[in-house]
Every structure is written in C-alpha cells, then in structure tokens.
Enzyme design. Structure first.
Site, short mmCIF file in Angstrom:
data_model
loop_
_atom_site.label_atom_id
_atom_site.label_comp_id
_atom_site.label_asym_id
_atom_site.label_seq_id
_atom_site.Cartn_x
_atom_site.Cartn_y
_atom_site.Cartn_z
N CYS A 60 1.30 -4.05 8.86
CA CYS A 60 0.62 -3.29 9.93
C CYS A 60 0.46 -4.14 11.18
CB CYS A 60 -0.72 -2.77 9.44
SG CYS A 60 -0.57 -1.41 8.24
N GLN A 101 -5.92 -5.94 5.70
CA GLN A 101 -5.32 -7.20 6.18
C GLN A 101 -3.80 -7.19 6.05
OE1 GLN A 101 -6.62 -9.64 7.82
NE2 GLN A 101 -8.75 -8.95 7.72
N SER A 102 -3.20 -6.01 6.19
CA SER A 102 -1.77 -5.87 6.02
C SER A 102 -0.96 -6.66 7.05
CB SER A 102 -1.39 -4.39 6.12
OG SER A 102 0.00 -4.21 6.28
N ASN A 103 -0.05 -7.50 6.56
CA ASN A 103 0.89 -8.19 7.45
C ASN A 103 1.84 -7.20 8.12
OD1 ASN A 103 0.04 -10.94 6.79
ND2 ASN A 103 1.05 -10.63 4.82
#
Length: 345
Positions: free
Chosen positions: A81, A77-79
């Site tokens: 990425c 859930q990387s912002n």
C-alpha cells in the site's frame, strides 16, 4: 527460448539491484555454503522493495486503460500500500487504500508514509475486511465510476497475472547476476506473503532457464494455500497473456515459520534481525524477510540445501515495518568507550 514480449512498463524502480555476497554471514551460518542476497530493498527509497517491480507493469496498465485512480488493500503497515501510494503520486494518479485493522492511534511506519503521499485511507475491522473485501473494493470502484472517474482495483500485494511480470523480468537480472558471480547453480529463497513474487520468480526461472530452485517461505497461511495461490497467479498470467510460452514450473514452499500469525514475530526473529544488522549492515524486517531468513537458516542447518553450494536470498524490503515494532527488540545499552586521555597533539 524466443524473446519474451513484455507488456507496457513504466520506470519506477532503480534497476538492476545488486547481488551481494555475505561473507561474514556465510562464515556464521553457512556450514560450507555461500550466502548471497539480491538487494531488492535497494530498488528505491520510498518505493523500496519487491512491490515496485510489480507496480511498474500494473501502473502502466492503469495508464493504458485511462484510469485516474488506483484502489488497493492490505494491512495497516502494508509495504504494498505504501509503494502504491508513492507510485500513484509519482505518476499523477489518485490512490485509495483499504486497510485491515483499526486506525492506529499514532501515525508511524508505512501508515505515516501513506498519509504523506496523499492517499485516501479507509480502515476496516479485521473481521469485516476479511469477510467483505471483494465487495468493499467493488463498492469503491463503483463509487468512483459514479463521479465520472475510472479506478483500477489492484489485488493484495499486486499479486496476479499482471503483477507476476515484475519478477519474470527480474529473472533477467538474476541470470546476469549469477553469471557475473560464477554461480553455476543455487537455491533461491524469498518471503511469500501474497504469492505474487514467488509466482513471478517461479515462472521467470523456468522461462529464462535460470540454474536455481525457487523456494517461498510463507509468512502467513500455510503451505497448501501458497501452492494453490502461486498456481492460480501463474494460471491467471497464462489466461491474460495467451501468447506466452507454455511452462509448468514446480512450486516449492518452506512451511512452519509463520509463528503466531501474519505480522507477529517471535523473539528469535528479532534477535536474528539485530545480529544480521550488526554482522553485515543488512536490515531485515519482522513481517517478511526476518521470518524468511530464519526459515532459510533453519532449513540449511537441517540439510535441505546440501546439494548446492550457493544460496541466494531475495531481500524484498520492508524497512519501514521495523519502526512500529521497535519495542520488540531486546537491545543492550549502547557501547561507550572511555574518553581518551591527553589533548590532541
């Protein structure tokens, strides 16, 4: 100080972002302090948050180097990425994401947006990701070279000496913000997850003579890790750009608010997110800003900021990280009013 010579930059963010006074939050938690928020969650919609400021310089570098692909990494859930996926799509660059953790059974939050932006995605089990990440990044970069393409590897969070320019530049905005709000001195608090935003702010505050004390609330690892990481990013900035002014800013970390680990927030954080949303219409997230805001309030109550009236919180975005954790909010049934009697007159 002589004017800084910034490296090339592309326009991705909606800048400047506003500095907003939180009147009701100040009354609720301020204990005589004024609470402000720098709304970098409003830096865009799909490019919302702090990562877009770093990507303006990183993407410009990629284009200048003739790259056609961006490779980066982070949690499922990387912002960062998600922001990279959309920045690449906007600039005509392919994006390949290496994500930590098993592929989710359902596409939601940032993972859904990564897919909609057309990113290539490989998910790796946490143990493999942690132990092999540098090799994985190098392997995929070599793979693209074998196809006659050129890929730029972007570190976690875009946090290095190049990405630091994003918040060095943001400090120009903050200087104007503080003057407009007639803030003579302030404590500036940010969530610190990969260290790059804190590094840029710490350098920028010194370079632009901001009347602020910068604090990072670590949302993973520990204080020593971030003291070392921010110092390493600052050293990388000086190495890459040897003509920059010599600065030696103090690095400050507010430790003790990680909870059970990165991306895992306790009930108090979820309760605070809900309370602030209803109180100010300001939405934090449970991975970064929720933990950092809770840490700021706890430190305020303990007297950490007693020497200064104004406290500025940097909202680094993260709204899409709320939805995959919706089950962790304790919500009452929606309030309903009785239907009014009588017809319309």
């Amino acid at each position: 100080m002589a004017a800084l010579e910034f490296p090339p930059r592309v326009e991705l963010a909606r800048r400047p972002t506003p500095l907003q006074y939180l009147a009701r939050a100040s009354e609720r938690w301020g204990q005589g302090h004024r609470l402000w928020v720098k709304r970098d969650d409003l830096s865009g919609c799909l490019l919302s948050g702090n990562k877009v400021r770093k990507l303006e310089f990183i993407v410009a570098h990629a284009l200048a180097e003739g790259c056609d692909t961006l490779i980066t990494c982070g949690g499922v859930q990387s912002n960062h990425c998600r922001a990279t996926a959309f920045a690449g799509a906007q600039m005509g660059l392919s994006v390949h994401l290496l994500l930590r953790g098993d592929e989710p059974a359902a596409s939601e939050g940032n993972f859904l947006l990564d897919q909609l932006a057309g990113a290539t995605i490989n998910c790796y089990p946490k143990r493999q990701y942690v132990s092999e990440l540098p090799d994985l990044l190098a392997r995929w970069q070599k793979h693209y070279a074998g196809l006659g393409r050129k890929a730029l590897v972007i570190p976690t969070g875009g946090s290095d000496g190049l990405g630091a320019w994003g918040y060095i530049a943001a400090c120009e905005e903050l200087k104007t913000d503080l003057a407009s709000a007639e803030i003579a001195s302030a404590h500036l608090v940010t969530a610190s997850g990969s260290g790059g935003t804190q590094a840029g702010l710490t350098l920028g505050a010194s370079l632009h003579d901001l009347p602020v004390t910068v604090w990072g609330v670590n949302v993973c690892d520990d204080e020593q890790y971030f003291l070392d990481k921010v110092a390493a990013d600052s050293a990388d900035w000086r190495t890459r750009f040897p003509a920059v002014p010599a600065v030696d800013p103090e690095i400050r970390v507010l430790d003790g608010y990680v909870g059970e680990g990165y991306g895992v927030a306790g009930p108090a954080v979820f309760a605070l997110i809900a309370e602030l949303a209803a109180l100010e219409g300001l939405l934090l997230d449970p991975v970064y800003t929720g933990k950092a805001f809770q840490g700021m309030l706890t430190e305020l109550e303990a007297g950490r900021f007693r020497d200064c009236r104004d406290i500025v919180f940097l909202h680094t975005g993260g709204v899409f990280g709320v939805f995959p954790q919706a089950q962790n909010f304790t919500l009452a049934a929606p309030a309903r009013a009785a239907e009014p009697r009588g017809g319309v007159q």
